[in-house]
Motif scaffolding. Structure first.
Motif: not given
Length: 888
Positions: A82-91
């Motif tokens: 959930d934390t890496i959801n803030q990386i563009p391209g990750v959903s």
């Protein structure tokens, strides 16, 4: 001794992005760590050429890294996915705000089964269907960093399926100083969590040191009056430095989850079923009172199962059968070693062996029959035609007349060993070479034992595999019974060279994976969709059933009659996979990069077992692997106040395999989309105009095109029926994402906001809405009048109950922190508040997508009746939580 008081919150958007600072970061294996310098995204306010910890990297691949400073701002116990959801391209769509109930991940439109997830080099994807289980991740307090490869893998990646990127978790190295840290968290929905960690500090003069940790967390689910989450986790790491940068680290992990299914609903807007979820939200509140801070729906509890009566024909009732009362328990653990040895000044050996264990299941209740099954002159007990025949008394009332509610989840137990070894040679200051070997072997036992329920509908044991119910013949009755060995051996080589005074860096890699699947199915395969009849490995019953259902295959029509008997088969796949890239610097601030990689995804065990329906040696008996060609081209700008990156990508698929889990069938449904093209653009910009304030913005635009119409059925005369998928967008993944964030620091106070807009997601690959009713081709009277390609012009007596897409939505998180060292407490003491989904957005959460809406087709009339709509998760509601952390 030190005290730290802390409260962790939603991850700072400013602490993420496709970015780097000049220090090395970790890849997935120790060898990759040693060979590469990676992108680093940090939450600190210092570093070389970074803005609020966001900087643009000089790497050949698009990568992103979150360090512990960024991860610790997530909600307490939150899944790092959930934390890496803030990386563009990750959903990522989280099933609950605390990360303990699963979720749905995609990267650049690649679903989770196409993404390699590793933990200190240990592969975490399911060895059978390659799924990722986000609720089983390590406690976030123990993560040093997580790095994400966007769209490609490392050459030594221990994966049979990753064609769309990697997520690599690296744990912290033990501190040289002794301390004890404890935290306590509370939050909405009766959430509480306790975490404790002991750092031993240096135990010997050679620097031997370790840490040990334990945590427990519980919460109720926000959607009904029943479901709960109960989670415990234990970890350790023992670290021995060997001089210079060499070391040996031995680590262990054990996680236990007990949670119910919840929040999964049919995708429809009409009021004929409850609960429902849809868009716009204004149509839902009367039937979805979650917006009012209440439970979404109530189960009829308490309840009592049917009371047995001797000599009477007892039937079942609904007690214990509700979908939300299903359990999804898991026990997972691993032991792993990471080691690095300098054999000379220029030669380094790295070795990462591991062992892991998984015991998990998921599924619901079934009706057990006390009678035997009689076919002709033979009597059977077992699983046949979807029914459970025991031939004995199940409810202790002295007769065999009854039907009894039982539980029968799909059980999986895995024992997995692996090793990644690498040898790196620095030829000179500008040239390095690495060779690597990867071995991964998983023993994957998939069964379907049956267990009893208590009188209140609760299972006596959430793991029926511990003591499955026996038939009158003494066999363990199972709905599936198979043993698989998934074996990967991979050799790889990689070269990195620097040219033109270091302005040009070239990376050339190649890998040769060899995959072997040794599969044994102890049941009869009765359809190409994988339906089974099982008789407990009883030789007599199997022989009788095979004689009653003789198998034959027509090589002209490819038609099968009878059932495929229990059998063993071996599948092998291999491919040469290049992996190339470059970075070119232009001046002090600008660089260009590009990469190309070829990848392969081997069919999962479910798809391979389905192929048992066809004779060995036929084309249908050997599912084709998916292959991809991935291209990236990008530009970066780096300065002390502005960091920016933009990249374009293009992916070409052959035999694009897609899966979706059906909770009613309790199995994954596979589809082959043939040729697919996927392309898009993603990027970010981070600006820090003053020391106390920074802004972040990122976006990703994703377009996919299925190239062909997909065959779905045949008319009675043999003419094909296709789903009109050519030119359509793949289902399940967003068409775009937008990331925004702001963070400010004033004295001891920090306030951050992160916002993610997830674009529309198609429900089906034919991009049509969801209907109820019938499909009536014009003039349909006989099968000969059917039009070969189904399209919207053929819709007849139908009613639309949901649109073609799950609507776009914003998800905003808030984190607020106050450092308490000004009170005299030790430095690093702080309080932190999390608000997940700040504006209580009601949205469609995770779902896997599908080819077309299920339907029942009549060859005689040419009319199709629409089946039930697919299931989706309800998005997690607004949730407030807080944590106090104390460190000695």
């Amino acid at each position: 001794m030190r005290f730290n008081f802390a409260l962790s919150t939603a991850a700072s958007t400013l602490a993420i992005g496709v970015a780097a600072i000049s220090t090395p970061a970790f890849a997935q294996s120790t060898g990759s760590v040693d060979f590469e310098k990676e992108i680093v995204v940090t939450g600190t306010r210092s570093g070389t050429q970074n803005v609020e910890g966001v900087a643009a990297p000089d790497t050949t691949k698009a990568k992103a890294v979150l360090t512990s400073e960024a991860i610790e701002r997530a909600a307490p116990g939150q899944s790092v996915l959930d934390t890496i959801n803030q990386i563009p391209g990750v959903s990522f769509q989280n099933n609950d705000a605390y990360g303990s109930s699963g979720g749905t991940l995609s990267i650049r439109g690649f679903d989770a089964s196409r993404i390699s997830l590793t933990f200190d080099g240990v592969p975490l994807n399911d060895s059978g269907n390659y799924a990722i289980y986000s609720n089983q991740q390590i406690d976030p307090e123990l993560i040093e960093q997580v790095n994400v490869n966007l769209g490609t893998t490392d050459v030594d990646s221990p994966t049979a399926s990753a064609v769309g990127g990697t997520v690599n978790i690296r744990t912290k190295t033990p501190s040289r100083d002794f301390h004890i840290m404890g935290s306590a968290s509370i939050g909405e929905f009766d959430f509480w969590r306790v975490f404790g960690m002991v750092e031993t500090g240096d135990l010997t003069s050679s620097g031997t040191r370790a840490w040990f940790s334990a945590s427990t967390a519980k919460n109720k689910n926000p959607y009904n009056n029943y479901g709960k989450v109960d989670k415990q986790q234990f970890n350790f790491k023992l670290y021995q430095p060997l001089g210079a940068n060499d070391f040996v680290a031995i680590s262990g992990h054990y996680n236990q989850n007990r949670n119910n299914f919840f929040g999964s609903v049919p995708l429809r807007l009409d009021t004929t079923q409850t609960p429902a979820v849809g868009s716009p939200p204004r149509v839902v509140p009367d039937r979805f009172p979650l917006l009012k801070g209440e439970r979404a729906y109530n189960l009829s509890l308490p309840c009592t199962t049917d009371l047995p009566q001797a000599g009477a024909v007892d039937s079942t009732n609904s007690c214990g059968t509700q979908f939300d009362r299903r359990y999804n328990p898991s026990n997972t653990g691993n032991v792993r070693v990471n080691a690095k040895f300098s054999l000379s000044d220029s030669v380094v050996l790295t070795v990462d062996p591991s062992f892991q264990y998984v015991k998990a299941n998921g599924g619901g209740t079934v009706t057990g029959r006390e009678q035997s099954l009689v076919i002709g002159a033979n009597t059977y007990t077992g699983f046949q035609g979807g029914r459970y025949y025991f031939g004995r008394d199940l409810n202790a009332d002295g007769d065999t007349l009854d039907q009894v509610i039982l539980m029968s989840p799909s059980q999986t137990q895995t024992h997995r060993i692996g090793v990644i070894a690498g040898l790196r040679w620095n030829v000179d200051d500008n040239n390095s070479v690495r060779v690597a070997y990867t071995y991964d072997r998983a023993r994957h036992r998939q069964t379907g034992e049956v267990g009893a329920l208590d009188t209140n509908g609760e299972p006596l044991d959430v793991f029926p595999v511990n003591g499955g119910l026996l038939t009158a013949n003494g066999d363990v009755l199972q709905k599936r019974d198979r043993l698989s060995y998934a074996i990967l051996q991979k050799v790889a080589a990689e070269y990195t060279g620097k040219f033109f005074d270091g302005n040009l860096t070239v990376n050339l890699g190649v890998s040769a994976p060899f995959y072997k699947r040794n599969l044994t199915n102890y049941c009869f395969t009765t359809s190409a969709g994988g339906f089974l009849d099982c008789f407990g490995q009883n030789a007599t019953l199997n022989a009788n059933y095979a004689a009653a259902n003789p198998y034959s295959f027509n090589t002209t029509t490819n038609a099968v009659t009878g059932f495929a008997a229990p059998q063993q088969r071996t599948f092998t796949y291999e491919k040469i996979l290049p992996n190339l890239g470059f970075v070119y610097k232009v001046g002090d601030n600008v660089s260009f990069y590009g990469s190309y990689s070829k990848n392969i995804s081997v069919p999962g065990t479910d798809s391979l077992y389905n192929a048992f329906y066809f004779p060995a040696g036929t084309a249908q008996a050997r599912p084709t692997p998916e292959t991809t060609d991935n291209f990236d081209l990008g530009m970066r700008f780096r300065s002390g106040k502005v960091q920016a990156s933009v990249s374009a990508f293009y992916n070409k698929f052959e035999n694009r395999l897609a899966t979706a889990y059906d909770p009613e069938l309790d199995q994954s449904v596979y589809r082959n989309l043939g040729r697919v093209k996927k392309y898009g653009v993603d990027g970010f910009i981070s600006i820090k105009p003053i020391e106390q304030f920074s802004l972040f913005a990122g976006a990703s635009l994703i377009k996919s095109e299925i190239q062909d119409d997909i065959l779905v059925a045949e008319n009675q005369d043999g003419t094909p029926i296709y789903a009109a998928t050519a030119g359509k967008h793949e289902s399940g993944s967003p068409t775009y994402t937008i990331n925004l964030g702001a963070r400010g620091h004033v004295g001891p106070f920090t306030l951050g906001l992160t916002a993610k807009r997830t674009g529309p997601r198609y429900i089906y690959d034919n991009n049509l809405p969801t209907y109820t009713g019938f499909v009536v081709p014009t003039g349909a009277k006989t099968s000969a009048n059917l039009t070969p390609v189904l399209s919207t012009t053929q819709l007849g007596l139908t009613r639309q109950i949901f649109g073609a897409q799950a609507p776009a939505y914003w998800l905003v998180h808030l984190d607020a922190r106050v450092d308490l060292d000004f009170t005299g407490l030790p430095e690093g003491t702080y309080l932190q508040l999390n608000v997940y989904n700040l504006f209580d957005q009601l949205y469609v959460g995770g779902f896997g997508g599908g080819l077309v809406q299920s339907n029942t087709y009549s060859r005689t009339t040419g009319i199709s009746t629409y089946g039930n709509p697919g299931f989706v998760q309800i998005g997690a509601p607004r949730t407030v939580s807080g944590t106090l952390v104390v460190k000695f």
